[in-house]
Design a protein around this motif. Structure first.
Motif, PDB file in Angstrom:
ATOM      1  N   ASP A   1       0.862  -1.129  -0.128  1.00  0.00           N
ATOM      2  CA  ASP A   1       0.078  -0.044  -0.091  1.00  0.00           C
ATOM      3  C   ASP A   1       1.072   1.284  -0.013  1.00  0.00           C
ATOM      4  O   ASP A   1       1.948   1.253   0.413  1.00  0.00           O
ATOM      5  N   PRO A   2       0.286   2.324  -0.453  1.00  0.00           N
ATOM      6  CA  PRO A   2       1.161   3.541  -0.504  1.00  0.00           C
ATOM      7  C   PRO A   2       1.764   4.024   0.881  1.00  0.00           C
ATOM      8  O   PRO A   2       2.618   4.489   0.908  1.00  0.00           O
ATOM      9  N   ALA A   3       0.819   3.638   1.748  1.00  0.00           N
ATOM     10  CA  ALA A   3       1.147   4.272   3.234  1.00  0.00           C
ATOM     11  C   ALA A   3       2.209   3.326   3.986  1.00  0.00           C
ATOM     12  O   ALA A   3       2.733   3.494   4.843  1.00  0.00           O
ATOM     13  N   ALA A   4       2.380   2.073   3.208  1.00  0.00           N
ATOM     14  CA  ALA A   4       3.296   1.135   3.898  1.00  0.00           C
ATOM     15  C   ALA A   4       4.899   1.386   3.135  1.00  0.00           C
ATOM     16  O   ALA A   4       4.851   1.968   1.989  1.00  0.00           O
ATOM     17  N   THR A   5       5.857   0.973   4.037  1.00  0.00           N
ATOM     18  CA  THR A   5       7.264   1.121   3.375  1.00  0.00           C
ATOM     19  C   THR A   5       7.882  -0.173   3.564  1.00  0.00           C
ATOM     20  O   THR A   5       7.291  -1.187   4.150  1.00  0.00           O
ATOM     21  N   GLY A   6       8.967  -0.254   3.010  1.00  0.00           N
ATOM     22  CA  GLY A   6       9.778  -1.428   3.140  1.00  0.00           C
ATOM     23  C   GLY A   6       9.941  -2.161   1.962  1.00  0.00           C
ATOM     24  O   GLY A   6       9.956  -1.820   0.893  1.00  0.00           O
ATOM     25  N   VAL A   7      10.257  -3.719   2.093  1.00  0.00           N
ATOM     26  CA  VAL A   7      10.782  -4.582   0.802  1.00  0.00           C
ATOM     27  C   VAL A   7       9.816  -4.597  -0.114  1.00  0.00           C
ATOM     28  O   VAL A   7       8.529  -5.083   0.007  1.00  0.00           O
ATOM     29  N   LEU A   8      10.137  -4.196  -1.409  1.00  0.00           N
ATOM     30  CA  LEU A   8       9.365  -4.495  -2.505  1.00  0.00           C
ATOM     31  C   LEU A   8      10.358  -5.281  -3.486  1.00  0.00           C
ATOM     32  O   LEU A   8      10.769  -4.233  -4.319  1.00  0.00           O
ATOM     33  N   PRO A   9       9.966  -6.444  -3.844  1.00  0.00           N
ATOM     34  CA  PRO A   9      10.913  -7.299  -4.745  1.00  0.00           C
ATOM     35  C   PRO A   9      10.750  -6.809  -6.138  1.00  0.00           C
ATOM     36  O   PRO A   9       9.450  -6.829  -6.604  1.00  0.00           O
ATOM     37  N   ILE A  10      11.784  -6.374  -6.773  1.00  0.00           N
ATOM     38  CA  ILE A  10      11.693  -5.974  -8.316  1.00  0.00           C
ATOM     39  C   ILE A  10      12.275  -6.659  -9.340  1.00  0.00           C
ATOM     40  O   ILE A  10      13.468  -7.034  -8.933  1.00  0.00           O
ATOM     41  N   ALA A  11      11.585  -7.122 -10.256  1.00  0.00           N
ATOM     42  CA  ALA A  11      12.383  -8.015 -11.290  1.00  0.00           C
ATOM     43  C   ALA A  11      12.784  -7.256 -12.264  1.00  0.00           C
ATOM     44  O   ALA A  11      11.834  -6.315 -12.877  1.00  0.00           O
ATOM     45  N   LEU A  12      13.776  -7.330 -13.165  1.00  0.00           N
ATOM     46  CA  LEU A  12      14.350  -6.760 -14.149  1.00  0.00           C
ATOM     47  C   LEU A  12      14.647  -7.571 -15.410  1.00  0.00           C
ATOM     48  O   LEU A  12      15.151  -8.832 -15.099  1.00  0.00           O
ATOM     49  N   GLY A  13      14.248  -7.236 -16.557  1.00  0.00           N
ATOM     50  CA  GLY A  13      14.387  -7.978 -17.721  1.00  0.00           C
ATOM     51  C   GLY A  13      13.916  -9.114 -17.745  1.00  0.00           C
ATOM     52  O   GLY A  13      12.520  -9.567 -17.433  1.00  0.00           O
ATOM     53  N   ARG A  14      14.689 -10.189 -18.179  1.00  0.00           N
ATOM     54  CA  ARG A  14      13.830 -11.515 -18.306  1.00  0.00           C
ATOM     55  C   ARG A  14      13.385 -12.122 -16.894  1.00  0.00           C
ATOM     56  O   ARG A  14      12.576 -12.970 -16.973  1.00  0.00           O
ATOM     57  N   ALA A  15      13.954 -11.610 -15.927  1.00  0.00           N
ATOM     58  CA  ALA A  15      13.749 -12.031 -14.508  1.00  0.00           C
ATOM     59  C   ALA A  15      12.195 -11.848 -14.241  1.00  0.00           C
ATOM     60  O   ALA A  15      11.645 -12.270 -13.466  1.00  0.00           O
ATOM     61  N   THR A  16      11.569 -10.869 -14.781  1.00  0.00           N
ATOM     62  CA  THR A  16      10.086 -10.666 -14.744  1.00  0.00           C
ATOM     63  C   THR A  16       9.226 -12.031 -14.696  1.00  0.00           C
ATOM     64  O   THR A  16       8.334 -12.410 -14.312  1.00  0.00           O
ATOM     65  N   ARG A  17       9.913 -12.870 -15.569  1.00  0.00           N
ATOM     66  CA  ARG A  17       9.114 -14.146 -16.090  1.00  0.00           C
ATOM     67  C   ARG A  17       9.380 -15.253 -14.612  1.00  0.00           C
ATOM     68  O   ARG A  17       8.511 -16.189 -14.752  1.00  0.00           O
ATOM     69  N   LEU A  18      10.355 -14.731 -13.751  1.00  0.00           N
ATOM     70  CA  LEU A  18      10.643 -15.723 -12.590  1.00  0.00           C
ATOM     71  C   LEU A  18       9.903 -15.258 -11.603  1.00  0.00           C
ATOM     72  O   LEU A  18       9.812 -15.867 -10.349  1.00  0.00           O
ATOM     73  N   LEU A  19       9.194 -13.962 -11.394  1.00  0.00           N
ATOM     74  CA  LEU A  19       8.198 -13.587 -10.293  1.00  0.00           C
ATOM     75  C   LEU A  19       7.421 -14.688  -9.690  1.00  0.00           C
ATOM     76  O   LEU A  19       7.342 -14.682  -8.304  1.00  0.00           O
ATOM     77  N   GLN A  20       6.817 -15.638 -10.412  1.00  0.00           N
ATOM     78  CA  GLN A  20       5.820 -16.491  -9.854  1.00  0.00           C
ATOM     79  C   GLN A  20       6.480 -17.603  -9.001  1.00  0.00           C
ATOM     80  O   GLN A  20       5.789 -18.440  -8.351  1.00  0.00           O
ATOM     81  N   PHE A  21       8.007 -17.762  -9.300  1.00  0.00           N
ATOM     82  CA  PHE A  21       8.606 -18.777  -8.573  1.00  0.00           C
ATOM     83  C   PHE A  21       9.389 -18.404  -7.046  1.00  0.00           C
ATOM     84  O   PHE A  21       9.891 -18.957  -6.560  1.00  0.00           O
ATOM     85  N   LEU A  22       8.976 -17.053  -6.852  1.00  0.00           N
ATOM     86  CA  LEU A  22       9.836 -16.282  -5.697  1.00  0.00           C
ATOM     87  C   LEU A  22       8.880 -17.061  -4.484  1.00  0.00           C
ATOM     88  O   LEU A  22       7.901 -17.450  -4.547  1.00  0.00           O
ATOM     89  N   ARG A  23       9.651 -17.193  -3.321  1.00  0.00           N
ATOM     90  CA  ARG A  23       9.065 -17.342  -2.002  1.00  0.00           C
ATOM     91  C   ARG A  23       7.878 -16.587  -1.866  1.00  0.00           C
ATOM     92  O   ARG A  23       7.617 -15.553  -2.259  1.00  0.00           O
ATOM     93  N   GLN A  24       6.866 -17.147  -1.146  1.00  0.00           N
ATOM     94  CA  GLN A  24       5.573 -16.503  -0.905  1.00  0.00           C
ATOM     95  C   GLN A  24       5.597 -15.883   0.597  1.00  0.00           C
ATOM     96  O   GLN A  24       4.560 -15.222   0.919  1.00  0.00           O
ATOM     97  N   ASP A  25       6.572 -16.142   1.435  1.00  0.00           N
ATOM     98  CA  ASP A  25       6.611 -15.710   3.074  1.00  0.00           C
ATOM     99  C   ASP A  25       6.881 -14.238   2.782  1.00  0.00           C
ATOM    100  O   ASP A  25       7.542 -13.646   2.179  1.00  0.00           O
ATOM    101  N   LYS A  26       6.397 -13.411   3.949  1.00  0.00           N
ATOM    102  CA  LYS A  26       6.521 -12.181   4.200  1.00  0.00           C
ATOM    103  C   LYS A  26       6.697 -11.844   5.667  1.00  0.00           C
ATOM    104  O   LYS A  26       6.148 -12.619   6.605  1.00  0.00           O
ATOM    105  N   ALA A  27       7.268 -10.755   5.977  1.00  0.00           N
ATOM    106  CA  ALA A  27       7.394 -10.430   7.382  1.00  0.00           C
ATOM    107  C   ALA A  27       7.173  -8.828   7.609  1.00  0.00           C
ATOM    108  O   ALA A  27       7.571  -8.232   6.587  1.00  0.00           O
TER     109      ALA A  27
END
Length: 317
Positions: A38-64
């Motif tokens: 959300d806009p009011a939240a800060t912190g970790v936002l994983p960004i994929a670049l180039g061909r790595a955008t195709r790998l986003l679905q395979f990242l871990r799903q856990d968050k803290a």
């Protein structure tokens, strides 16, 4: 440029804003993100670049997260960005009373998303309907909260508690704030939120947009290698001929002894009795080739390409 960026999203930015800014700084067209903030939240936002955008679905799903919940307040958005629906002081509330309810918010829960959320109903996002004054109740969704730990407490007319929350994908911290406040019969809303970890990326290793800009200007920016972001997946190493054929889109035969456990779980071989296993695929020289899936064919197990990251002609053999 292909890989990942561990972005520390600033306050007031949407996740899309963060992607757009990274796209301009790196002069890249293909940029995507995992796990909306959300806009009011800060912190970790994983960004994929180039061909790595195709790998986003395979990242871990856990968050803290580190979350601050304010009691005695209810809002339309379940955070301080919305219109106040209730402002009733709760000076009698104490930490022990709050602590006693926290176990009810751990484990597998049925959670109703906030009215102002990106959930789609009838092709429209809930926040779009809410802004038009249309109220459509979202259906409860199954989410998982692994742990909740109290970090701090501030008493007063509108008491606040600071919590460390570890959870699975799709969990709304705003909904936890709302539901905890309802359970206490005081009302509650999310007053602040920092995502401290997401998809294997940690806040301590993140870059702000300002830091990223400096690194780009000085020619020092290097994306995180895809294989590092995917270390939670089992890995299989292919020799020259199977690697080339796999990169050309062909299936190759494998055996249950060919893949190793994720590095996060320790080295060594592991065997599985079922097919449909998703693997990180490497050449035996350690070059990352992509993501494959093991299925059972007529004569045994085969490895099919799901995402081919390396060009067969550019394979280093």
């Amino acid at each position: 440029m292909h890989g990942f960026l561990n972005l520390n999203k600033p306050f007031g930015f949407t996740s899309h804003d963060g992607v757009a800014k990274v796209r301009r700084l790196l002069k890249l067209k293909r940029v995507g993100h995992a796990g909306t903030l959300d806009p009011a939240a800060t912190g970790v936002l994983p960004i994929a670049l180039g061909r790595a955008t195709r790998l986003l679905q395979f990242l871990r799903q856990d968050k803290a997260y580190r979350a601050t919940i304010r009691f005695g307040i209810r809002t339309t958005t379940d955070d301080l960005e919305g219109e106040t629906l209730l402002a009733q002081p709760a000076p009698e509330l104490d930490l022990e009373t709050v602590k006693a309810l926290l176990p009810h918010f751990q484990g597998t829960l049925q959670q109703v998303p906030p009215d102002y959320s990106a959930i789609q109903i009838q092709g429209k996002r809930l926040y779009e309907l809410a802004r038009k004054g249309e109220t459509i109740a979202a259906q409860p969704r199954s989410v998982e909260v692994f742990s909740i730990e109290v970090l701090g407490w501030r008493s007063g007319e509108f008491p606040e508690v600071d919590l460390a929350i570890a959870c699975g994908s799709g969990t709304y911290i705003r909904a936890i704030a709302r539901d905890l406040g309802n359970a206490l019969k005081t009302g509650g809303t999310l007053a602040a939120l920092i995502r401290t970890a997401s998809s294997g990326f940690e806040l301590a290793n993140s870059l702000t947009l300002e830091e990223l800009e400096i690194q780009v200007q000085e020619g020092r920016f290097q994306p995180i290698l895809p294989q590092l972001a995917l270390e939670h997946l089992p890995v299989i190493a292919l020799s020259d001929s199977p690697a080339r054929r796999w990169c050309q889109g062909q299936k190759v035969e494998v055996s249950e002894s060919d893949w190793a456990a994720p590095s996060a779980e320790g080295a060594g071989k592991t065997t599985v009795s079922t097919a449909n296993l998703v693997l990180r695929v490497h050449h035996r020289n350690s070059q990352f080739l992509g993501i494959g899936q093991v299925t059972r064919g007529p004569t045994g197990l085969v490895l099919s390409p799901k995402v081919v990251f390396a060009d067969a002609e550019g394979l280093i053999i």
